[in-house]
Design a protein around this motif. Structure first.
Motif, short mmCIF file in Angstrom:
data_model
loop_
_atom_site.label_atom_id
_atom_site.label_comp_id
_atom_site.label_asym_id
_atom_site.label_seq_id
_atom_site.Cartn_x
_atom_site.Cartn_y
_atom_site.Cartn_z
N PRO A 16 -3.60 1.86 -5.94
CA PRO A 16 -4.20 0.54 -5.71
C PRO A 16 -4.51 0.35 -4.23
CG PRO A 16 -2.29 0.34 -7.12
CD PRO A 16 -2.32 1.76 -6.65
N TYR A 17 -5.75 -0.06 -3.96
CA TYR A 17 -6.26 -0.08 -2.59
C TYR A 17 -5.53 -1.09 -1.73
CZ TYR A 17 -10.03 -0.02 0.92
OH TYR A 17 -10.78 0.10 2.06
N LEU A 18 -5.17 -2.23 -2.34
CA LEU A 18 -4.55 -3.28 -1.53
C LEU A 18 -3.03 -3.11 -1.40
CD1 LEU A 18 -6.19 -6.72 -2.08
CD2 LEU A 18 -6.28 -5.20 -0.16
N ILE B 6 0.12 -4.91 -0.22
CA ILE B 6 -0.04 -6.36 -0.32
C ILE B 6 -0.04 -6.74 -1.80
CG2 ILE B 6 -1.52 -8.30 0.28
CD1 ILE B 6 -2.80 -6.40 2.35
N SER B 7 -0.72 -5.94 -2.59
CA SER B 7 -0.77 -6.21 -4.03
C SER B 7 -1.12 -4.92 -4.74
CB SER B 7 -1.84 -7.25 -4.30
OG SER B 7 -2.23 -7.19 -5.64
N PRO B 8 -0.34 -4.44 -5.66
CA PRO B 8 0.90 -4.99 -6.17
C PRO B 8 1.93 -5.08 -5.05
CG PRO B 8 0.34 -2.92 -7.30
CD PRO B 8 -0.65 -3.12 -6.23
N SER B 9 2.56 -6.22 -4.95
CA SER B 9 3.23 -6.47 -3.69
C SER B 9 4.62 -5.86 -3.62
CB SER B 9 3.30 -7.97 -3.41
OG SER B 9 3.86 -8.60 -4.51
N ASN B 10 4.88 -5.45 -2.43
CA ASN B 10 6.18 -4.91 -2.09
C ASN B 10 6.48 -5.54 -0.74
OD1 ASN B 10 8.25 -3.39 -1.04
ND2 ASN B 10 7.52 -1.48 -1.94
N TYR B 11 7.22 -6.65 -0.78
CA TYR B 11 7.31 -7.47 0.43
C TYR B 11 7.90 -6.71 1.61
CZ TYR B 11 6.05 -11.24 -2.70
OH TYR B 11 5.39 -12.02 -3.59
N ARG C 289 5.53 3.75 -0.34
CA ARG C 289 6.01 4.03 -1.68
C ARG C 289 4.93 4.59 -2.59
NH1 ARG C 289 6.53 1.10 -6.40
NH2 ARG C 289 5.16 -0.40 -5.43
N VAL C 290 3.72 4.03 -2.54
CA VAL C 290 2.71 4.47 -3.50
C VAL C 290 2.19 5.86 -3.18
CG1 VAL C 290 1.91 2.24 -4.25
CG2 VAL C 290 0.99 3.24 -2.17
N HIS D 131 5.88 8.91 -2.77
CA HIS D 131 7.01 8.65 -3.66
C HIS D 131 7.66 9.91 -4.19
CE1 HIS D 131 4.67 9.46 -7.35
NE2 HIS D 131 3.69 9.19 -6.53
#
Lengths: 547, 77, 376
Positions: A495-497, A500-505, A526-527, A530
């Motif tokens: 996911p490109y964003l 921020i989204s899917p968010s991992n604060y 993480r993405v 991993h």
């Protein structure tokens, strides 16, 4: 299928026909021969490597007819019973001294020391193992290989009586040295950049990452250019699925030529219609190495210093490699600045247009008076004014980019001082607008990524138009559309964003808002990383020694 | 206005229908056409000022007694 | 399955927050104050009960029919003929309600922000925005809600705080002057709004952890209650028990002055609010689209997005002649019309399902890779 379509929906006949036509077109395209020979006699692949040297040379001359830079040097191998042989090469692509020292001299002069019975048994093997002094030597058994190697700047040796050829790497040509990166300058950090020679580039990378896990897979893309493309990644760290996807997308390319990595980028990207880049580009070995260490894949193309890095996240376009070299408090401030700049580059002129046209009540009275004073007497509405100024700015930028450096400065002086100043004086545009547009221009240059800045520049125009018609509502609408678009984008499955989204604060804070100090960067993004998320051990924070 | 509406609808149809036809999604096409026809009918009726039944009015009539009773009980009005 | 994406529970909470708060915080303070006067801030707590009741019914149905949406188990419970009929009614309700929401939104923008622009522009653009969201799929909707929620909630928590200095707490007295009845009356309209979490029935199968859906939405209902109550509190404290304002929250925002520089920031607040409404409309839109797709048995729900969008836009124009009709409907009819579909019919369904002992087996485990490489 055709009949159904017509019977059921009479008014839809037109699209149906268009669709049918498309299908037909695709079929005919498939049938087309991929490699027609213009002379129509025999294409170059249709020959075969023979044991007779004369035949081979004749065929080679037929293939390379009218190629003035192709040379065949025939000679006799100096054994007791002389054997005919020939070396093939293209002028200007090889180290001539090496060809003489490593091939011709030993073959002509030093052959007598070889025991004749050995020579009689397997001449090519003897030449390979005992005579030729070269590090890069390959045996070729196919005609196509011979052609390909010669074209790829290797020297090929043919010996009479054996259907095997030897290819010797002696590539050397005039090339630009390893110089300072021109587009990604830093104050602190290494000063060298990739150049146009792929081998130099992989060597630069190998000098940084000295690990057996660093893999450099070779691919050749382009029917005529046969451009060497290297995928560099760290085994075990790279996501196998992403790697397979990169392979799949690269392997479906059939194209005449690849002159720059931009060709590949457009052929393999996820969102071909998006103004946003989904691949990071860099000419800095340290940046590429950092990406590889995070588990990304670098796609290096011969003939250009620009390397593609996949998969890429949106937040990466806000990072410069220097962020990680400077001390972290500075970098944190810079990160915040870039976030502001990103929004300014996209929104500032449209906000100005919206507020002055629709929402004057938002401006504090003193400011409103001064803006109104400046706008007095300007003939255009704010929308037209903004579009004109943006166009003028784009023209200046484009002109300055293409001109020689000396003239470029003159253009900017004329543009900024003369046109800007005179336009305001003449009352054509308001000075407030000049300030806004100029600041926006500077803001877009303050982004570390040129491709991202260009994308934002492109979106600025529709944004201004929306602001001119619908005010803040229009700006929000277009921003929402952009947001939805960004949300649905992926770069090679990631996911490109993210983050921020899917968010991992945690990662938002660490990657976007802050640049965590090195002793706190214990995990890879993480993405992407991993497979092996530990980057370093815990507790590296420096402490004074205990007494 | 009618012209503008027609242009918009033609554009929408031209954007979506070819894909459905190419994919031989006849069921999808049927549903699409039925709903699109309804939408187009309503819009043309509105633009041409043809009186069409308003479902909202039926609902208002249906629920009015209940609403009045409940609010009367709660507020005394 | 029609929808390949999955949403996390956190994303569901945010989606549901937007589904209710999207329009509630603009319209409800006035509606509640009409009956409850100075006790307007208490009304949301009664509405909350209705919201929790809806959550209970819907999740209970979801437990009996795991992996199935409302439309799917509707047909299982009542049989194909009645099921399809009820399904059509539900779709009509979703589209009609959504048209009302779109109209509410457009009327608000036209009255407060852009009085000279024709209303059709706002109807069409917001429907288009929602259509983009729906086409992008549930996952993108969930993520968009997640992204927007800090800004949205931040704004709507900040405004009541910023007017703190002009609040007059004595406006809130006396508490429960005329007993509890007016407070309940004030809570009826918001109750219909709270019940909109019934759309959960269409989303439940697409949760990563469906069994935790109940807690998530109950939490969302709680947050909504607090937010509405605080808003009602601030509005009454600032403007007194009978504000007679159409959009009290915006008037509240107009009274803010920050540091002598930022003033009249209601346009900015509207902008944030528009983003929230877009998500709200998209959730209703998505539910209608998915329901239609499941009822007609098409393989790809994208093909019904455009036609339903057209219907939504037109319906939003033709259902009311002016804003007064709209407000009247929302205040008088909606408190009963909404719950009919939100919990009356679902509750009946639940009873029938329990009586006839209808259940469906748990769906096969579907692997849910958080990142699906190569699907684009």
């Amino acid at each position: 299928m055709k009949k159904d379509g017509r019977l059921v929906f009479r008014k839809l006949v037109k699209p149906v026909k268009a669709a049918m036509k498309n299908v037909k077109k695709q079929n005919s395209r498939k049938k087309q021969e991929l490699n027609p020979d213009p002379t129509g006699i025999r294409t170059w692949e249709q020959y075969e490597l023979s044991a007779c040297l004369e035949d081979n040379l004749q065929n080679l001359r037929a293939v390379f007819r009218d190629a003035g830079d192709f040379f065949i040097r025939e000679f006799t191998i100096g054994t007791n019973e002389p054997v005919k042989a020939a070396v093939l090469f293209f002028e200007g692509l090889n180290d001539k001294k090496l060809v003489v020292d490593a091939i011709l001299k030993p073959l002509i002069l030093e052959m007598r020391e070889i025991p004749p019975e050995l020579w009689a048994k397997a001449p090519i093997r003897v030449i390979r193992e005992r005579i030729l002094c070269s590090t890069d030597l390959n045996e070729l058994t196919e005609w196509n290989q011979v052609i390909e190697r010669v074209l790829d700047a290797e020297v090929v040796l043919l010996v009479d009586g054996s259907p095997v050829a030897l290819a010797l790497g002696a590539k050397e040509w005039e090339a630009r040295g390893v110089m300072q990166p021109e587009n990604e300058a830093t104050v602190r950090g290494p000063r060298h950049s990739f150049n146009e020679t792929l081998r130099t580039n992989t060597a630069l990378l190998r000098r940084i990452i000295k690990s057996p896990l660093l893999k450099t897979e070779s691919l050749y893309i382009g029917r005529h250019t046969r451009t060497h493309v290297v995928l560099a990644y760290l085994e075990r760290l790279v996501d196998e699925d992403v790697l397979a996807e990169v392979h799949r997308r690269l392997s479906r390319i059939e194209i005449d030529g690849v002159l720059e990595s931009g060709y590949l980028e457009e052929l393999i990207e996820d969102n071909p219609y998006s103004p946003f880049p989904t691949m990071e580009i860099s000419e800095r070995p340290d940046k590429v190495a950092a990406a590889i260490l995070e588990g990304r894949i670098a796609i290096m193309t011969d003939g250009t210093p620009v390397t593609l890095i996949v998969p890429t996240l949106f937040v990466q376009f806000l990072e410069a490699s220097e962020d990680y070299y400077l001390r972290y408090p500075t970098s944190i401030i810079v990160r915040f600045l870039r976030l502001l700049v990103l929004n300014a580059a996209l929104l500032l002129p449209s906000l100005y247009v919206a507020v002055t046209t629709f929402h004057q009540e938002m401006i504090p009275t003193p400011l409103l008076i001064s803006i109104a004073g400046a706008r007095e007497g300007t003939p255009f509405p704010a929308l037209v004014e903004a579009l004109l100024m943006e166009l003028a700015f784009e023209t200046l930028r484009e002109a300055g980019l293409r001109l020689p450096r000396v003239v470029g400065q003159a253009v900017s002086i004329v543009g900024a001082l003369v046109i800007g100043e005179a336009a305001v004086r003449a009352g054509l545009v308001s000075s407030a607008m000049v300030i806004v547009v100029a600041f926006t221009g500077i803001a877009s240059f303050a982004l570390p990524s040129y491709t991202m800045a260009s994308g934002l520049r492109l979106l600025r125009f529709p944004m201004i138009i929306m602001a001119g018609f619908l005010g803040l509502y229009g700006i929000l609408l277009l921003s929402l559309w952009i947001l939805i678009h960004l949300m649905s984008m992926r770069s090679f499955g990631v996911p490109y964003l993210s983050p921020i989204s899917p968010s991992n604060y945690r990662e938002v804070i660490r990657m976007l808002l802050m640049r965590a100090p090195w002793w706190a960067q214990t995990e890879r993004p993480r993405v992407i990383g991993h497979q092996d998320s530990r980057r370093q051990v815990e507790g590296l924070k420096p402490r004074p020694p205990k007494r | 206005m009618v012209l503008l509406l027609t242009v918009i609808f033609l554009a929408l149809i031209a954007l979506e229908v070819p894909k459905l036809v190419q994919g031989k999604m006849w069921r999808e096409l049927a549903v699409y056409s039925a709903l699109m026809f309804l939408g187009m009918f309503l819009s043309y009726a509105k633009v041409l000022r043809i009186k069409i039944p308003n479902p909202d009015e039926w609902i208002r009539h249906l629920y009015k007694p209940l609403s009045e009773a409940v609010f009367h009980y709660l507020t005394g009005k | 399955m029609l929808e390949g994406g999955r949403i996390s529970n956190r994303q569901l909470i945010f989606l549901m927050l937007f589904t209710v708060l999207g329009t509630a915080n603009m319209f409800l303070p006035a509606l509640a104050a009409e009956h409850a006067k100075q006790d307007a801030w208490l009304s949301p707590f009664f509405s909350m009960l209705e919201g929790l009741w809806v959550v209970f019914i819907i999740t209970e149905l979801g437990r009996r029919f795991p992996g199935k949406t409302l439309i799917e188990y509707l047909r299982l419970i009542t049989g194909p003929v009645l099921g399809t009929g009820l399904g059509c009614l539900f779709i009509f309700w979703m589209i009609h309600t959504n048209a009302i929401i779109i109209r509410e939104f457009a009327e608000l923008i036209v009255t407060t922000m852009m009085p000279e622009t024709p209303i059709i522009i706002f109807l069409a653009t917001i429907t288009f925005t929602a259509a983009l969201l729906v086409r992008a799929g549930l996952e993108v909707m969930g993520r968009t809600a997640e992204f927007l929620s800090p800004i949205f909630l931040g704004t709507f928590v900040l405004i009541p705080l910023l007017v703190g200095e002009i609040m007059k707490p004595e406006n809130l007295l006396p508490i429960l002057e005329k007993g509890i009845k007016p407070v309940i009356a004030g809570g009826l309209a918001p109750g219909g709004w709270f019940g909109e979490v019934a759309l959960l029935g269409m989303l439940l199968p697409y949760l990563r952890e469906p069994h935790k859906g109940r807690q998530a939405v109950a939490l969302a209902v709680g947050v909504i209650t607090v937010n509405l109550s605080v808003t009602g509190f601030a509005v009454t404290a600032v403007f007194g028990p009978e504000p007679n304002l159409m959009f009290p929250f915006l008037t509240l925002a107009q009274n803010i002055r920050v540091a002598e520089f930022l003033e009249r920031i209601e346009s900015l607040i509207l902008v944030v609010w528009v983003a929230g409404v877009a998500v709200k409309i998209a959730v209703f839109y998505y539910a209608a689209v998915l329901a239609t797709a499941q009822l007609t048995g098409v393989k790809d729900y994208r093909c019904v997005v455009t036609p339903i969008g057209v219907i939504l836009t037109v319906l939003a124009i033709i259902i009311y002649d002016n804003i007064m009709e709209l407000v009247n409907f929302v205040a008088r009819i909606w408190p009963f019309y909404g719950p009919t579909f939100e919990w009356v019919i679902p509750a009946l369904l639940l009873v029938v399902a329990i009586v006839t002992r209808k259940k469906s087996p748990p769906p096969p485990e579907d692997p849910d890779p958080e990142r699906n490489v190569g699907t684009h």
